[in-house]
Design an enzyme around this catalytic site. Sequence first.
Site, PDB file in Angstrom:
ATOM      1  N   TYR A 159      23.030  23.783  35.518  1.00  0.00           N
ATOM      2  CA  TYR A 159      22.612  22.998  36.648  1.00  0.00           C
ATOM      3  C   TYR A 159      20.934  22.447  36.487  1.00  0.00           C
ATOM      4  O   TYR A 159      20.726  21.514  36.673  1.00  0.00           O
ATOM      5  CB  TYR A 159      22.585  23.976  37.946  1.00  0.00           C
ATOM      6  CG  TYR A 159      22.030  23.375  39.352  1.00  0.00           C
ATOM      7  CD1 TYR A 159      23.087  22.547  39.807  1.00  0.00           C
ATOM      8  CD2 TYR A 159      20.996  23.703  39.884  1.00  0.00           C
ATOM      9  CE1 TYR A 159      22.585  21.772  40.938  1.00  0.00           C
ATOM     10  CE2 TYR A 159      20.437  23.160  41.092  1.00  0.00           C
ATOM     11  CZ  TYR A 159      21.460  22.209  41.662  1.00  0.00           C
ATOM     12  OH  TYR A 159      21.321  21.702  43.100  1.00  0.00           O
ATOM     13  N   LYS A 163      20.140  18.506  36.309  1.00  0.00           N
ATOM     14  CA  LYS A 163      19.411  17.776  37.192  1.00  0.00           C
ATOM     15  C   LYS A 163      18.176  17.380  36.506  1.00  0.00           C
ATOM     16  O   LYS A 163      17.558  16.228  36.866  1.00  0.00           O
ATOM     17  CB  LYS A 163      18.919  18.817  38.173  1.00  0.00           C
ATOM     18  CG  LYS A 163      20.074  19.143  39.220  1.00  0.00           C
ATOM     19  CD  LYS A 163      20.842  18.154  39.864  1.00  0.00           C
ATOM     20  CE  LYS A 163      21.642  18.617  40.975  1.00  0.00           C
ATOM     21  NZ  LYS A 163      22.311  17.564  41.634  1.00  0.00           N
TER      22      LYS A 163
END
Length: 261
Positions: A159, A163
Amino acid sequence: MIAIDLSGRRALVTGASSGLGRAIALNFAAAGARVGVHYLKDHDAAEAVVAQIQQAGGQAAAFGGDVSQPAQVEKLFADVDAAFGGLDILVNNAGMDGARELCADSDPAHWQRVIAVDLQGPYDCTRQALKRMLPQQRGVILNITSVHEFIPWAGYSAYTSAKAALSMFTKTVAQEVATQGVRVLAIAPGAIRTPINAAVWGNPDSLRDLDQKIAMCRLGEPDEIGRVCAFLSSDLASYITGTTLAVDGGMLIYPDFNHGG
Ligand code: NAD
């Protein structure tokens, strides 16, 4: 009085059947845009968002598809073309944080799935959007990143990596198209009350712990992201491109330091 005006704009918000996407879609419609409410599986929830917009006098339609599958992304944009005749605003909002797995013990398939949804998906959607925006020399692409494009988060390396990469993708594409009427931006939400983190805000101890990480000492509400997206998509933000705006109640100003170092 200055008002956010998106009338005449055609917008697509991915992952808009819930959480932030839903709030972004509602704010876009309130500002006058025609809104594509994209969903992965929950058709009924997407139709409920469409109905809410229509009941308030706005225009919207629901579109399905998995953003990690390029063929489905291609179909999604063809469906939006058929319904709206083109696109002016894309919000790459659909995303997942995945199961908590420390790198040493992680399953590569889980890691790749998060990268496929959170990075490959926005890439494919952006490619499709630019094919429509560049010829008309007008468009805005908003990528929903996270404060975890800046803050490491143990157990969520896919994640945080996706991002952070999406942030640099934003800047790079913004540079590529800056003279062609298309702005590309990222919004980094802090902790916002949505289904993605329901387990945290649903538990008083974890909520108290989370509040301590936020300078304003409270979670954000989805509407507080939706309003910012409407502003950034509008001509009021005409000179903003290639940057990330944190909307995080001060999570990135290290509230732990408010009582000295
Ligand atoms: P959410 O779970 O309600 O929304 C995520 C949406 O993405 C869902 O509608 C889901 O169906 C959709 N989605 C997931 N995988 C998909 C796929 N393969 N194809 C198409 N759609 C897919 O949670 P949310 O908080 O509203 O999250 C929205 C975005 O905001 C995500 O990108 C998330 O990383 C980001 N974000 C959220 C927070 C927060 O605190 N809520 C903080 C920072 C960033």
